[in-house]
Design an enzyme around this catalytic site. Structure first.
Site, PDB file in Angstrom:
ATOM      1  CG  ASN A 221      -9.136  -1.708  12.168  1.00 45.35           C
ATOM      2  OD1 ASN A 221      -8.185  -2.303  11.672  1.00 45.35           O
ATOM      3  ND2 ASN A 221      -9.657  -0.611  11.635  1.00 45.35           N
TER       4      ASN A 221
ATOM      5  CG  HIS B 266      -5.991  -2.258   9.004  1.00 44.46           C
ATOM      6  ND1 HIS B 266      -6.131  -1.223   9.906  1.00 44.46           N
ATOM      7  CD2 HIS B 266      -4.688  -2.263   8.667  1.00 44.46           C
ATOM      8  CE1 HIS B 266      -4.955  -0.646  10.090  1.00 44.46           C
ATOM      9  NE2 HIS B 266      -4.058  -1.259   9.348  1.00 44.46           N
TER      10      HIS B 266
ATOM     11  CG  ASP C  16      -0.318  -0.469   2.497  1.00 44.37           C
ATOM     12  OD1 ASP C  16       0.919  -0.452   2.574  1.00 44.37           O
ATOM     13  OD2 ASP C  16      -1.041  -0.837   3.428  1.00 44.37           O
TER      14      ASP C  16
ATOM     15  CD  GLU D 234      -8.976   0.854   8.014  1.00 48.46           C
ATOM     16  OE1 GLU D 234      -8.962  -0.090   8.830  1.00 48.46           O
ATOM     17  OE2 GLU D 234      -8.396   1.938   8.217  1.00 48.46           O
TER      18      GLU D 234
END
Ligand code: GLP
Length: 249
Positions: free
Chosen positions: A138, A140, A70, A145
Site C-alpha cells: 500500500n 507504506h 521500526d 501507513e
C-alpha cells in the site's frame, strides 16, 4: 522527470548483491557510517549478501552505528517475530557492529518516551547517512501507513489490516502482529542523507509506480521520497514493471 535513480536487475538475488555491494562501498569509504536499517522479507537476502561480503573481504562495521526503522509495540526483544530478533539473526550476530550502537526503537516499555529518545539518539550520532527502505504493497515506508504526515517524527503508528495480514506469516502459528508499532516518521526518514529503496517481486509493482509516477500525496507514503534529492531505487524487473521505460538509468 522522475527524481530518483533506478537500478533494475533480473532477480531479487541480483538486487541483493547490488545493495550489499553499495552498502559495503559506503562503509569502506567511511567506517563510522550511520546506517538506517530495514526489516521485511525483501531484506533477508540483502543481509545475507552483506554478511557474505563482510566475511569474504574483511569489511568491518566496528566503527559504524545503526538505527532500525521500526519495531512492534509490546513485543519482547526476543519474541520470534520482533524486528530485534530478525536483525540479530539476519545481521547483527554475524558482523562486528557493536551492540550498543545497533539500535531499534524500544517498543516494549514507555512508547512515547522511546520515540523521543530515538529521535535524540539519531541526532546525537550526527544523523543517518544511508537509510535502507522497503515498501509495503500500500506504499507504506517503515510503518508509516497511507495518510501519514510527510513531516512526521518517530511515533506510535497503527497498522492497517492489510499490513497486519501481510506480516502475519512472520509470526508463529496462531499469533498475529500487534496492532501498533513504533516507526521513524516520514520526516525523520527524509532527513537521511541518502536513501536506498528496495522493491522486489510483482506484488510491489503498483506501489512503486504510484510512489514515483504520480505527484507526492499522503495517500502513498513512499511518494514523499520524491522530495528527497538522493534516492536510489534497487528493484527487480517484476517490481519495475509498472514504471514503463522512462525511469531506467
Ligand atoms: C513491513 C515493514 C517495512 C517493510 C514492508 C515490506 O511492514 N515495516 O519496513 O519495508 O513492510 O515488507 P516485505 O519486504 O516483507 O514485503
Amino acid at each position: 522527470m522522475i527524481k530518483a535513480q533506478f537500478q533494475v536487475f533480473v532477480s531479487p538475488e541480483a538486487v541483493a548483491e547490488a545493495v550489499a555491494a553499495h552498502i559495503a562501498e559506503v562503509v569502506r569509504a567511511r567506517p563510522e557510517t550511520v546506517l538506517g536499517l530495514a526489516t521485511g522479507k525483501t531484506f533477508v537476502p540483502i543481509y545475507e549478501a552483506l554478511v557474505r561480503v563482510s566475511v569474504e573481504t574483511g569489511l568491518s562495521f566496528a566503527e559504524a552505528s545503526s538505527f532500525n526503522l521500526d519495531e512492534y509495540v509490546g513485543l519482547a526483544p526476543n519474541h520470534p517475530a520482533s524486528f530485534r530478533r530478525y536483525m540479530e539473526e539476519n545481521f547483527f550476530r554475524h558482523v562486528d557492529l557493536p551492540a550498543e550502537r545497533a539500535l531499534l526503537p524500544e517498543a516494549d516499555g514507555d512508547a512515547a518516551a522511546a520515540c523521543l529518545a530515538y529521535e535524540a539518539a539519531i541526532v546525537a550520532r550526527g544523523g543517518i547517512d544511508v537509510q535502507l527502505l522497503g515498501i509495503g504493497r500500500n506504499g507504506h515506508i517503515g510503518f508509516n501507513e497511507p495518510g501519514s504526515a510527510f513531516d512526521g517524527r518517530t511515533q506510535v503508528a497503527k497498522l492497517t489490516p492489510s499490513t497486519i495480514a501481510a506480516n502475519t506469516s512472520d509470526f508463529p502459528p496462531g499469533e498475529v502482529p500487534p496492532p501498533e508499532a513504533i516507526t521513524m516518521g516520514i520526516g525523520t526518514i527524509l532527513e537521511a542523507r541518502e536513501i536506498v529503496l528496495v522493491a522486489t517481486g510483482a506484488g510491489k509493482a503498483e506501489a512503486l509506480a504510484r510512489a514515483f509516477l504520480a505527484p507526492p500525496d499522503e495517500t502513498c507514503p513512499a511518494s514523499a521520497l520524491q522530495r528527497h534529492g538522493h534516492v536510489t531505487v534497487f528493484c527487480d524487473e517484476a517490481a519495475f514493471a509498472g514504471m514503463g521505460h522512462q525511469a531506467k538509468a
